[in-house]
Design an enzyme around this catalytic site. Structure first.
Site, short mmCIF file in Angstrom:
data_model
loop_
_atom_site.label_atom_id
_atom_site.label_comp_id
_atom_site.label_asym_id
_atom_site.label_seq_id
_atom_site.Cartn_x
_atom_site.Cartn_y
_atom_site.Cartn_z
N HIS A 1 130.83 77.99 -21.28
CA HIS A 1 129.41 78.09 -20.70
C HIS A 1 128.99 79.54 -21.58
CE1 HIS A 1 125.98 78.45 -18.11
NE2 HIS A 1 126.48 79.33 -17.61
N SER B 1 121.57 80.09 -19.43
CA SER B 1 121.92 79.66 -18.22
C SER B 1 120.65 79.96 -17.15
CB SER B 1 123.23 80.35 -17.47
OG SER B 1 123.73 79.98 -16.51
#
Length: 252
Positions: free
Chosen positions: A233, A84
């Site tokens: 995620h 990320s």
């Protein structure tokens, strides 16, 4: 800035960077599976974990933080991975210092711009009056008004620490709140990393989409994209074994 890191294992260096609101602790389970073949460096980025706080917080300075760590440790070339926000850091690093990166792994983030989407999290974190909180349960109960997902709250509360005066955030919450737009910045135009690059995407995540492949090809022409089944995620927390297997296959 000299970043906090934890080192383990033996073999060629593999450096891993966490994402927004995270810390190096998030990658312990992955590191344990790789220490027999690599020297793992789990790193806290600035304003996170046990690394120093600073008012300046953007990818340009985070890249230079990483370069200082490389120079201090005497790295010539490393395997480099980021998730990320950490993925954006390592992509930027590979574009600026390509000769220092043997192979690059980017976990669930693309080179493009991302609009701010952490408003409820930041509102919840900033709503906590740490001087009045008596326990982690107090903090969790208050955060639940803003963040319904238990797993997200548990992840965020890992950055809540306790000292002699009470509770405190390890993250630099005021600076992150003020500069949150910087996290979504696209990669600067004109750079290219020719080395092997693996994009790992959570199959249930929308962070990497079909439209992102053009940018991947432009910045990282020697790239491959793999999807981790049954993962969102936070793919390394949801499917750690699958992530380790993809890492091993690519790095070896």
């Amino acid at each position: 800035m000299l970043l906090n890191f934890k080192k383990s294992g033996s073999g060629p260096p593999l450096v891993i960077l966490h994402g927004l609101f995270g810390s190096l602790d998030n990658w312990f389970s992955i590191a344990k599976e790789l220490v027999e073949h690599y020297t793992l460096y789990l790193v806290d980025q600035r304003n996170h974990g046990d690394s120093p706080h600073a008012d300046e917080w953007n990818y340009a300075v985070m890249v230079e933080d990483l370069k200082e760590l490389f120079d201090t440790e005497g790295f010539e070339k490393v395997f480099l991975m980021g998730h990320s926000m950490g993925g954006k850091t390592v992509m930027n690093f590979a574009l600026k210092y390509p000769k220092m990166v043997e192979k690059l792994i980017v976990a669930d983030i693309a080179p493009r711009y991302y609009p701010v989407h952490h408003e409820s999290i930041l509102e919840g974190l900033n709503s906590l009056n740490l001087s009045e909180i008596k326990s982690r349960k107090d903090a969790d109960d208050q955060l639940a008004e803003y963040i319904p997902e238990l797993g997200v709250r548990q992840f965020l509360l890992k950055s809540l620490t306790r000292d002699n005066t009470g509770f405190a955030w390890k993250i630099n919450l005021p600076v992150i709140t003020k500069n949150i737009e910087n996290v979504g910045e696209a990669l600067p135009e004109g750079g290219k990393f020719e080395g092997p690059t693996l994009f790992l995407a959570g199959a249930n995540s929308n962070y990497i989409q079909q439209k992102d492949m053009a940018d991947m090809e432009k910045f990282f022409p020697n790239y491959q994209l793999e999807f981790v089944a049954d993962a969102g995620h936070w793919l390394h927390a949801e499917q750690p074994h699958a992530v380790v297997e993809e890492m091993r296959r690519f790095l070896e």
